[in-house]
Design a protein around this motif. Structure first.
Motif, short mmCIF file in Angstrom:
data_model
loop_
_atom_site.label_atom_id
_atom_site.label_comp_id
_atom_site.label_asym_id
_atom_site.label_seq_id
_atom_site.Cartn_x
_atom_site.Cartn_y
_atom_site.Cartn_z
N VAL A 1 27.63 72.86 -5.28
CA VAL A 1 26.70 73.73 -6.00
C VAL A 1 26.30 73.08 -7.32
O VAL A 1 25.13 73.11 -7.72
N MET A 2 27.26 72.47 -8.02
CA MET A 2 26.95 71.82 -9.30
C MET A 2 26.01 70.64 -9.10
O MET A 2 25.05 70.46 -9.86
N GLY B 1 19.58 76.54 -12.52
CA GLY B 1 20.55 77.57 -12.83
C GLY B 1 21.17 77.47 -14.21
O GLY B 1 22.20 78.07 -14.47
N LEU B 2 20.55 76.72 -15.13
CA LEU B 2 21.12 76.59 -16.46
C LEU B 2 20.47 77.54 -17.46
O LEU B 2 20.64 77.39 -18.66
N ASP B 3 19.74 78.53 -16.99
CA ASP B 3 19.13 79.57 -17.82
C ASP B 3 18.25 79.00 -18.92
O ASP B 3 17.16 78.53 -18.66
N GLU C 1 18.32 69.67 -8.68
CA GLU C 1 17.17 70.55 -8.90
C GLU C 1 16.68 70.43 -10.34
O GLU C 1 15.48 70.43 -10.59
N ARG C 2 17.60 70.33 -11.27
CA ARG C 2 17.24 70.23 -12.69
C ARG C 2 16.46 68.95 -12.96
O ARG C 2 15.46 68.95 -13.66
N VAL C 3 16.93 67.85 -12.41
CA VAL C 3 16.27 66.57 -12.63
C VAL C 3 14.90 66.53 -11.96
O VAL C 3 13.91 66.10 -12.55
N LYS D 1 28.18 75.44 -15.43
CA LYS D 1 27.05 75.12 -16.32
C LYS D 1 27.44 74.03 -17.31
O LYS D 1 26.67 73.12 -17.57
N LYS D 2 28.64 74.14 -17.84
CA LYS D 2 29.13 73.14 -18.80
C LYS D 2 29.19 71.76 -18.14
O LYS D 2 28.79 70.75 -18.72
N ALA D 3 29.69 71.71 -16.89
CA ALA D 3 29.78 70.44 -16.18
C ALA D 3 28.40 69.85 -15.91
O ALA D 3 28.19 68.65 -16.08
N VAL D 4 27.46 70.70 -15.51
CA VAL D 4 26.10 70.21 -15.22
C VAL D 4 25.43 69.71 -16.50
O VAL D 4 24.78 68.66 -16.50
#
Length: 73
Positions: free
Chosen positions: A48-49, A63-65, A55-57, A10-13
């Motif tokens: 996965v990251m 998956g970053l809650d 997906e986030r973009v 999560k930190k890396a993403v």
């Protein structure tokens, strides 16, 4: 995303999202193309990251809650 990210992932993403944000600003302001890379040890979940980042973009989820919102430009 079907996988739950570990805290370090999560930190890396989040870091990559920040870098993408600044790269976009640099492109908009100065017209300078940018490169953003991910470097991590073997078996740390780079695929996965990066899937989470994409997906986030694209969809605002990855998956970053607490940060799963569709407001990433």
């Amino acid at each position: 995303m079907k996988f739950l990210l570990r805290d370090f992932q999560k930190k890396a993403v989040r870091g990559l999202l920040g870098e993408l944000y600044f790269a976009r600003q640099e492109l908009d302001l100065a017209g300078k193309l940018q490169v953003v890379t991910l470097s991590a040890p073997t078996a740390s979940g780079k695929t996965v990251m990066m899937t989470s980042l994409i997906e986030r973009v694209l969809f605002g989820k990855g998956g970053l809650d607490e940060e799963d919102d569709p407001d990433f430009p």
